[in-house]
Each structure stands twice: as structure tokens, then as C-alpha cells.
Design an enzyme around this catalytic site. Structure first.
Site, PDB file in Angstrom:
ATOM      1  CG  HIS A 123      83.455  59.281  28.122  1.00  0.00           C
ATOM      2  ND1 HIS A 123      83.131  59.375  27.150  1.00  0.00           N
ATOM      3  CD2 HIS A 123      84.987  58.614  26.986  1.00  0.00           C
ATOM      4  CE1 HIS A 123      83.381  58.515  26.043  1.00  0.00           C
ATOM      5  NE2 HIS A 123      84.649  58.412  26.418  1.00  0.00           N
ATOM      6  CG  ASP A 200      81.160  57.383  33.240  1.00  0.00           C
ATOM      7  OD1 ASP A 200      80.801  55.520  32.751  1.00  0.00           O
ATOM      8  OD2 ASP A 200      80.961  57.740  32.250  1.00  0.00           O
ATOM      9  CD  GLN A 203      88.414  55.358  32.645  1.00  0.00           C
ATOM     10  OE1 GLN A 203      88.884  53.507  32.320  1.00  0.00           O
ATOM     11  NE2 GLN A 203      87.939  54.373  31.154  1.00  0.00           N
ATOM     12  CE  LYS A 226      85.641  52.236  28.807  1.00  0.00           C
ATOM     13  NZ  LYS A 226      86.412  52.715  27.419  1.00  0.00           N
TER      14      LYS A 226
END
Length: 406
Positions: A123, A200, A203, A226
Site C-alpha cells: 500500500h 503492516d 488487512q 477496518k
């Protein structure tokens, strides 16, 4: 294991909405998830009954608000199995957490010519934050390439590492391809060279159990919004020895020990990195979101979302000229990105929207990945605990209808 999907959907009133006279089918969960009533109620209750600035006040409301805020920190510690609450830093989200590490790490641990390794599927937040440091300090950003199927060339990592490599920063799960990266193997290889690793987890944290001690990552970042929590709140986990070494990211109230005209000394961990009034209502909301996830259980969540992802892949592959990006067989999380023939992704997304289907279109803040794939963007459907097979049927029917129009 399973759960009552209808009961879960009742916890999210927005799912009963209509869009353009059609029932809302919300498949943009990788961008942000909807919020259950328990999170909204908890935040409203705090604003109504416990609103006061945290840590600073001796009065009753301030102490109550502080207790809720620090209870949220402990809830996060449990959620990712960190050793201590001192290793949990509240940020505004994954992006700020990565920027914090990039800024503080480069300031204290890197010199011109030193290297950071990222991957080709990152990202923008895990590319641009390092590029900003490259412009300021002359560090070098290298990237680990991917296969045509969207899988890391992990065997090329060893040759990318040099004696100037100071940190590796990698997505746990690609927000475009759904690829679940072998972070444990990357961390093991990095640590053999004495190199720390930032993961990261934007997700991954919403979809499966994360154990930062078992993973042995040095830093881990994720966002509340999220994973059914509020916007504007995120977490940076850092091993205590690293957080101790790094200088503060911002200066102001809360993060100081003593200020004089001559010098300032800084507060102990984690407050050294939390300048200013934190979003203490959002931290309480995040804690409630974690409790909500825990009440369903990751085993059931993963089973449900994996079944949806497999079903979606199977159904999409029956559509002529369908091109799905990323791993086809396994090693994929709850994201499916695709294009159909030469229909522009924006046209597909716009027309699906008129059918009440919310998907994401574009480059998904991953333009280097799009360049690698030779495309300008994709349509992305992403799943959460409240999505159903019927919604995927609606999506597939919608794609067929749009395809026929072209």
C-alpha cells in the site's frame, strides 16, 4: 464452527438500507467495515456520561475516562498477544503508525545510503512514508518483486539484503491481491542478519488471529476502522527495546516528563509517542469492537470469510473474459480483485453501484503493483463477518448484467 449470520447482520443497521431502491450489498470492507451497535452505543455512552480529558485530571470523570482508555490498551495487548501494555501505542491508524516508525527509525538508526526493503505489493502508506525519508535523509528504498500470480519471490530476499539494510517493512496481507505473505519466514531471515521487521497488519488483524510474540515481528500496525471499530484510531505495536531506542515522533502535551528552556525529557512508554489529547472515546470504541470480534471468535470468522472468498472466486470464474488477480488456489484472504474483458473498472463499479452493490474501483493506493500487473486498476470485492453467499450471487448477477451492456 459457525455463527448466526442473520443475528450478526442485525447488529449492523446500515445493512438494512436501500441504495437507488435496491437492498445495499456492501462489499467494500477492505476500505472500511461497518460498525456494530455495541461500538456506537459505547462511544455515545462515553460522550454522554464519562467525557473528560484523560491522564491529567484528578477529578472523577477524568479518572473514569482514563480507566476506560487504559483498559482499551490492555484489550489491544491481549488481542495481539503483546508482552506489555507499554508496547501498545495508539495512533490515528495504520498509516500514522508506519509514518511514526519510518520517521523515528530513520532519524535515529539510518544514514544516507542505508536501505529499507519493502515489497512490490505494498500500500502507498508503506512506500511513500519511506520515500519521504529517502528525500530527507538519502536512504534507499528497495523492493522485493512478485510473481505473475501475486506471490512474493521470497527466495530473492536474501540477495536483496546487504550490510546497508537496516529495516524490512512488509504487508501481512495485500489489500489488492489478498495474498497472505509468509511474514514469519521473512522475519526469521531478517533477524538472522540482525534486521528488524515492521508488519503492516491493516488487512490481517480483522480476519485472523495475530500473535506478535509468536510472529516475532519488531513492529506491527493496524487500524480500528477496518475491524468494526471507529475511524481515526489505530495501533502501533513495538518491541519495548525498539520503542526505547526511538525518539518521539511528535512533541506536545502528554509525551513529556519535564520541560525547561534548556531541555525536555520524555515520558515513559508508550506515552513518549502519544503527543496531545488522544481520541479516548475511539479507543473505547476499538476495545468494544475487539470484544465483538472475540464474541464470535476468529475460528468462525475465518471459516465464514474463507468460504465466501472461495465461493466468490468459483462464481466469478464462470463469467466470460473474467480476469482475477492474485493467488487462485490458496493463501488468499477475504479480497477478490478482478476486471472483465476491456470494461473499465470505473464503469463496472459505477454501474454495479446503481444496482446497490458497493465495491471499490481504482488502483487501491497500490500504483506500483498496478504497474507490475500492467493495468490501471481493478474492481475489488472484499468480505466481512456480515456478508452472505446471497450477496455474492447478487454481485455475480450484477457483473453479468453490466458485461452484457458492453
Amino acid at each position: 464452527m459457525s455463527y448466526n449470520i442473520n443475528k450478526v447482520r442485525e447488529d449492523f443497521p446500515i445493512l438494512a438500507r436501500e441504495v437507488y431502491g435496491k437492498p445495499l450489498v456492501y462489499l467494500d470492507n477492505a476500505a472500511t467495515t461497518q460498525k456494530p451497535l455495541c461500538v456506537l452505543d459505547a462511544m455515545r455512552d462515553e460522550y454522554l456520561n464519562v467525557n473528560a480529558n484523560v491522564h491529567r485530571g484528578v477529578h472523577y470523570l477524568s479518572q473514569q475516562a482514563t480507566d476506560l482508555h487504559e483498559a482499551a490498551r490492555e484489550k489491544v495487548r491481549e488481542f495481539i498477544n503483546a508482552r506489555k501494555t507499554e508496547e501498545i501505542v495508539f495512533t490515528r491508524g495504520t498509516t500514522e503508525a508506519i509514518n511514526l516508525v519510518a520517521s523515528s527509525f530513520c532519524e535515529s538508526q539510518m544514514q544516507a545510503g542505508d536501505e529499507v526493503i519493502v515489497t512490490e505489493m505494498e500500500h502507498h502508506s508503506n512506500i511513500v512514508s519511506w520515500q519521504l525519508q529517502a528525500m530527507k535523509r538519502g536512504i534507499i528504498v528497495k523492493h522485493l518483486p512478485i510473481t505473475d500470480d501475486g506471490i512474493l519471490f521470497i527466495d530473492q530476499l536474501e540477495s536483496l539484503i546487504s550490510d546497508r539494510t537496516k529495516i524490512i517493512s512488509v504487508a501481512h496481507v495485500s489489500n489488492v491481491l489478498g495474498t497472505i505473505n509468509p511474514v514469519e519466514a521473512i522475519i526469521k531471515m531478517a533477524h538472522a542478519h540482525g534486521i528488524p521487521v515492521l508488519v503492516d497488519g491493516a488487512q490481517s488483524a480483522p480476519h485472523f488471529k495475530v500473535d506478535v510474540q509468536a510472529m516475532d515481528c519488531d513492529f506491527f500496525a493496524f487500524s480500528g476502522h477496518k475491524m468494526y471499530g471507529p475511524t481515526g484510531i489505530g495501533v502501533l505495536y513495538g518491541k519495548e527495546e525498539w520503542l526505547d531506542k526511538l525518539p518521539p515522533y511528535q512533541g506536545g502535551g502528554e509525551m513529556i516528563d519535564k520541560v525547561t528552556w534548556e531541555k525536555t525529557t520524555f515520558e515513559r512508554l508508550p506515552f513518549k509517542f502519544e503527543a496531545g489529547t488522544p481520541d479516548y472515546v475511539a479507543t473505547h470504541g476499538l476495545a468494544k469492537a475487539i470484544e465483538y470480534i472475540d464474541s464470535i471468535g476468529f475460528e468462525a470468522i475465518q471459516q465464514h470469510e474463507q468460504a465466501l472468498t472461495r465461493y466468490c472466486m468459483e462464481q466469478l470464474q464462470t463469467i466470460p473474459d473474467m480476469h482475477i488477480y492474485g493467488p487462485v488456489s490458496s493463501g488468499r484472504d477475504a479480497v477478490v480483485s478482478f476486471n472483465v474483458g476491456d470494461i473499465h473498472h470505473l464503469d463496472m463499479g459505477t454501474l454495479l453501484d446503481r444496482l446497490g452493490i458497493a465495491v471499490r474501483t481504482g488502483h487501491h493506493c497500490a500504483q506500483p503493483l498496478m504497474d507490475r500487473l500492467g493495468i490501471s486498476g481493478t474492481v475489488r470485492a472484499s468480505f466481512a463477518i456480515y456478508n452472505t453467499k446471497e450477496e455474492i450471487d447478487t454481485l455475480v448477477a450484477g457483473i453479468r448484467r453490466v458485461s452484457q451492456m458492453f
